[in-house]
Design a protein around this motif. Structure first.
Motif, PDB file in Angstrom:
ATOM      1  N   THR A 185     -44.053  29.675 -12.765  1.00  0.00           N
ATOM      2  CA  THR A 185     -44.367  31.099 -12.911  1.00  0.00           C
ATOM      3  C   THR A 185     -45.692  31.323 -13.624  1.00  0.00           C
ATOM      4  O   THR A 185     -46.558  32.050 -13.154  1.00  0.00           O
ATOM      5  N   CYS A 186     -45.875  30.683 -14.766  1.00  0.00           N
ATOM      6  CA  CYS A 186     -47.099  30.918 -15.548  1.00  0.00           C
ATOM      7  C   CYS A 186     -48.106  29.806 -15.343  1.00  0.00           C
ATOM      8  O   CYS A 186     -49.168  29.811 -15.943  1.00  0.00           O
ATOM      9  N   CYS A 238     -44.208  34.065 -21.099  1.00  0.00           N
ATOM     10  CA  CYS A 238     -43.671  33.939 -19.746  1.00  0.00           C
ATOM     11  C   CYS A 238     -42.147  33.935 -19.818  1.00  0.00           C
ATOM     12  O   CYS A 238     -41.567  33.172 -20.590  1.00  0.00           O
ATOM     13  N   CYS A 298     -40.220  30.303 -18.448  1.00  0.00           N
ATOM     14  CA  CYS A 298     -40.144  29.107 -19.284  1.00  0.00           C
ATOM     15  C   CYS A 298     -40.006  29.489 -20.758  1.00  0.00           C
ATOM     16  O   CYS A 298     -39.988  28.612 -21.619  1.00  0.00           O
ATOM     17  N   CYS A 302     -44.568  24.973 -15.669  1.00  0.00           N
ATOM     18  CA  CYS A 302     -43.775  26.121 -15.229  1.00  0.00           C
ATOM     19  C   CYS A 302     -44.423  26.755 -13.995  1.00  0.00           C
ATOM     20  O   CYS A 302     -45.615  27.049 -13.999  1.00  0.00           O
TER      21      CYS A 302
HETATM   22 ZN    ZN Z   1     -43.826  29.871 -17.681  1.00  0.00          ZN
END
Ligand code: ZN
Ligand code: ADP
Ligand code: ADP
Ligand code: ZN
Length: 844
Positions: A668-669, A643, A646, A666
């Protein structure tokens, strides 16, 4: 049982809804003003309850009452996951911190005995005629008033020579003849500057004129000259003639100046260590290693200066001060005639010193001296020192939270520990203790047994009440060890295949010792705390064997950080040699409880190497092949697969004003660590993040068709860690868990035998049930033809060894000898051994 009479408790701490780590939303009531012992197998959740919940909450409340600024100064623990805690007094944790403490702290400073001594010397010392009284600070080498002006309070002076900075004079400057120079850019910068200045950097160092060599190494000048990066000497010459624009202006520093300056000023221990290799050090000629100014050293007490008095053992110190504590004492009456006020101060301070030292002696620490630096102490010794300091602190109404205070204690020393705990309790304090040692558990007023098993399978309170009640709890593993002796299965002792003989071993309290370790068997080295076991096994044996094998002992024994902290106090084996048996040893391995990694990027799967296999399996799937993803794609340390937000950490740090930063998954992931594309690849319906989330037990099932992966997992399961998740960060693992992962990694190696395994108190932090598991693993190593040597206090382990070497008879100067050596049944009959009476119980 220690407390037959029905005890009445003054009040209770009530916990509701504790969910820290693996705790299963538990409710609990535990008495105050009592000794409460938390038991359970390792990983069951004892620390999560005692430290992670109770202590953390007490600390949080306390911190709420202090200013935000002050809060930042505390090493604050995470806010615990708990609904409510009632009746909780303020808490003090005496936790065992491995490898912590700064070099500059010493036995004298952590116990505050040094402060008292300085006061004594300042106010009641014998001054030479005509010298006026100096302040207490002048007796500390950490103050400008006290530090020796020659060595700045270090006690040693450092010097550099051409030989020390240029170890190989056949090299050219370009070939790094000046080894002491910085590596990388800065070193190249210095070389480029020399080129500009017209020095030949391409002839062997020894062929340069002495005058040039001296200038390069020893100049105090700092010329600033144009640097033409990447130019060869001819091009530089031309560029200078044509006054070409340089790449930049570079400043030169002589090598000596660089080394000494870096050593004195760098914040990085690594740098300090690197440059120290190029320095010669020697005792300071002015203070002779005593670190203090001459005026301070001129002041004496009992005929000794303060530095000398800081080097005698606590036992001796006690003997020196005791005569001054009594009213009609001779030394005192003598002093009184001359200076009555001095005599009074002396008596007051001596009384305080003797009382404080008494507790330390009681805790088996009489062999230490005030000067000893704390990083050289074992975690158990440090904890007991702090405990002793607390016993004298006169605090009451406090909870002390302790972590296995019996660690490192011979059974002969444990009784004193219990007395110290009782004293704290009797002054009106509560004690919450995480402990495995049966004698301590027996002494409890109340037991909290956590279990039934480790990790996900633990986290329940199986029992909370007076000790007797535990006997009725069927699913408690602890109960079997406390009630009803576990019989030692008599086993056939193995016959050594050869002997490793050490002679003239001289180090710490070992003096010209000769000792033989049997090879191909399991040996326990025993003795009371301070007798010299670690000096012999973890230090001398390791160094001598590593030296012979060409392995660098240091790399095996300590993490980089620790090795550096110890650097300044390094006591090398003064003498000793191996006279026999090295031909039967091909490899040396220390298995300790130090973390397997210091970042969340290392975990069980990466450390054991099984993650490499798993990544290959993912890379071999059809989809991965069609997308040309290789195994590297499935590493969260590699850019292409992880990712980007992070960077594969799985969480991000959220900065909070005035409070310690917190970590959050995180966004995003969602904590998976990988990018979307990578997660699309499935192996048997699971993506790589799913696999990292599996427990070892689950993964064994999942990979049962993959012999290599399965084998690696199976060993981890066999050492009792089936509950851990593959991706569980190294930072979350306990010392015992880390130790067993190391063992598992060893067990899955192809074994050729001939490895010497050394373990220093491997049972620390382990429940008796876990000790059995550990022993089974160590037995396997021996069965494969290897040698295992442990330093141990656990009588079950000692009794089950093939061979015992008992060191003693006492601690410090009164120890350091082999008291008895032989099969356990034989050592158990030894007349002089302090271990024998405890061991003998197993052989009747
Ligand atoms: Zn991440
Ligand atoms: P014990 O003290 O009984 O050995 P712990 O309370 O240390 O057990 O651990 C209980 C469980 O919680 C274990 O499975 C351990 O791996 C896990 N654990 C410990 N510390 C953390 C942490 N900081 N984050 C997540 N899990 C943790
Ligand atoms: P044990 O392992 O049996 O508890 P040690 O080998 O640690 O005993 O200690 C033996 C003696 O050597 C003690 O008197 C101790 O104070 C001393 N000692 C141990 N390590 C050091 C050190 N790094 N520096 C100075 N003295 C030490
Ligand atoms: Zn000095």
């Amino acid at each position: 049982m220690a407390n037959q009479k029905k005890q009445t408790f003054t009040g209770f701490v009530k916990v509701r809804g504790a969910r820290e780590n693996n705790l299963k939303n538990i409710d609990l009531e535990i008495p105050r003003d009592a000794l409460v012992v938390f038991t359970g197998v390792s990983g069951s959740g004892k620390s999560s309850l005692a430290f992670g919940t109770l202590y953390a909450e007490a600390q949080r409340r306390y911190l709420e009452s202090v200013s935000p600024y002050a809060r930042r100064l505390f090493n604050q623990m995470a806010i615990p996951e708990v609904d409510e805690i009632e009746g909780l007094p303020p808490a003090i944790a005496l936790q065992q911190q491995r490898g912590s403490g700064t070099t500059r702290s010493s036995v004298g400073s952590v116990t505050t005995l040094s402060n008292l001594m300085r006061m004594l010397y300042s106010r009641a010392g014998d001054y030479p005629d005509g010298q006026s009284i100096i302040y207490a600070e002048a007796f500390s080498s950490n103050t400008p008033e006290g530090a020796c002006p020659e060595c700045h309070g270090l006690g040693r002076v450092y010097e550099v020579t051409e030989q020390s900075m240029v170890p190989d004079d056949s090299l050219t400057i370009r070939e790094r003849a000046i080894a002491a120079w910085p590596t990388a850019w800065l070193g190249q910068n210095f070389r480029d500057i020399l080129t500009t200045l017209g020095y030949d950097v391409d002839i062997p160092w020894r062929d340069l004129p002495q005058k040039q060599r001296d200038w390069i190494l020893f100049t105090e000048e700092k010329p600033v000259v144009p640097v033409y990066a990447g130019f060869n000497p001819a091009q530089v010459k031309e560029a200078l003639q044509n006054k070409l624009e340089p790449s930049y202006m570079g400043t030169f520093t002589g090598a000596k100046k660089y080394v000494l300056h870096t050593f004195a000023n760098t914040q990085s221990q690594l740098m300090k260590k690197r440059v120290s290799k190029y320095m010669l050090s020697g005792e300071c000629p002015l203070c002779h290693g005593k670190r203090l100014r001459q005026e301070s050293l001129a002041v004496k007490f009992a005929g000794l200066d303060i530095a000398a008095l800081s080097r005698v053992t606590l036992s001796r110190l006690n003997e020196i001060f005791r005569p001054y504590t009594e009213e009609k004492a001779t030394p005192l009456t003598k002093a009184e005639k001359a200076h009555p006020e001095k005599a009074m101060v002396t008596q007051r301070i001596a009384q305080d010193l003797v009382a404080r030292i008494g507790v330390m002696l009681d805790l088996g620490l009489g062999y230490l001296n005030l000067e000893r630096s704390t990083p050289t102490l074992s975690p158990g010794e440090l904890q007991r020192l702090r405990l002793a300091t607390q016993v004298r602190s006169n605090l009451f109404g406090v909870v002390y939270v302790l972590d296995e205070p019996s660690a490192g204690l011979h059974p002969a020393d444990t009784e004193a520990l219990l007395r110290a705990l009782d004293r704290l309790k009797d002054s009106g304090n509560s004690l919450f203790v995480v402990e495995h040692e049966v004698d301590v558990i027996h002494h409890a007023d109340w037991i909290v047994d956590v279990g039934p098993d480790a990790g996900e399978k633990g986290g329940h309170v199986l029992y909370s009440g007076p000790p007797e009640g535990l006997s009725k709890i069927e699913n408690s593993v602890t109960r079997n060890y406390i009630f009803g002796m576990q019989p030692v299965t008599p086993k056939k002792t193995r016959i050594p295949k050869a002997w490793l003989r050490l002679e003239n071993v001289t180090r710490n309290n070992l003096n010209n010792l000769a000792v033989s370790f049997p090879l191909g068997v399991f040996t326990s080295v025993t003795g009371i705390s301070g007798s010299g076991k670690s000096s012999l096994v973890s230090q001398a044996l390791v160094e001598l064997v590593a030296g012979q094998l060409g392995q660098e002992a240091e790399l095996l024994t300590a993490s980089a950080e620790e090795a550096e902290t110890l650097e300044l106090d390094k006591v090398l084996t003064k003498d000793g040699k191996i006279t026999e048996g090295m031909d039967a040893i091909k490899r040396l391995v220390r298995v300790d409880q130090k973390p397997i990694g210091r970042t969340p990027r290392s975990n069980l799967a990466t450390y054991t190497g099984l993650f490499d296999q798993v990544r290959k399996l993912f890379a071999a799937t059809e989809m991965a092949k069609s997308r040309r993803y290789d195994a590297g794609r499935f590493s969260f340390n590699v850019v292409k697969g992880r990712c980007p937000h992070c960077e594969g950490e799985g969480f991000v740090m959220v900065e909070l004003l005035f409070l310690p930063s917190v970590y959050a998954p995180c966004p995003t992931c969602k904590g998976t660590r990988y990018n979307h594309k990578t997660l699309e690849i499935k192996y048997k319906e699971k993506n790589i993040a799913d696999v990292l989330g599996m427990t070892v037990d689950a993964a064994c099932e999942f990979f049962n068709a993959e012999p290599q992966v399965f084998r690696a997992l199976d060993v981890v399961r066999q050492v009792g860690l089936g509950y851990l998740r593959l991706g569980q960060p190294a930072t979350e693992l306990s010392g015992g868990e880390a130790q067993r992962i190391k063992l598992a990694t060893e067990l899955q190696r192809i074994q050729h035998g001939n490895t010497l395994y050394i373990l220093d108190e491997p049972t620390t932090g382990l429940h008796p049930a876990d000790v059995e598991k550990l022993m089974a693993q160590l037995d396997k190593l021996v069965a494969q033809g290897n040698t295992v040597v442990v330093v141990e206090h656990d009588m079950h382990v000692i009794a089950a060894s093939d061979w015992v070497i008992d060191i003693g008879p006492e601690a410090g100067e009164k120890g350091g000898m082999v008291v008895a050596s032989g099969p356990p049944a034989l050592v158990a009959k030894s007349k002089n051994s302090r271990t024998a009476p405890y061991l003998n119980k197993f052989f009747n």
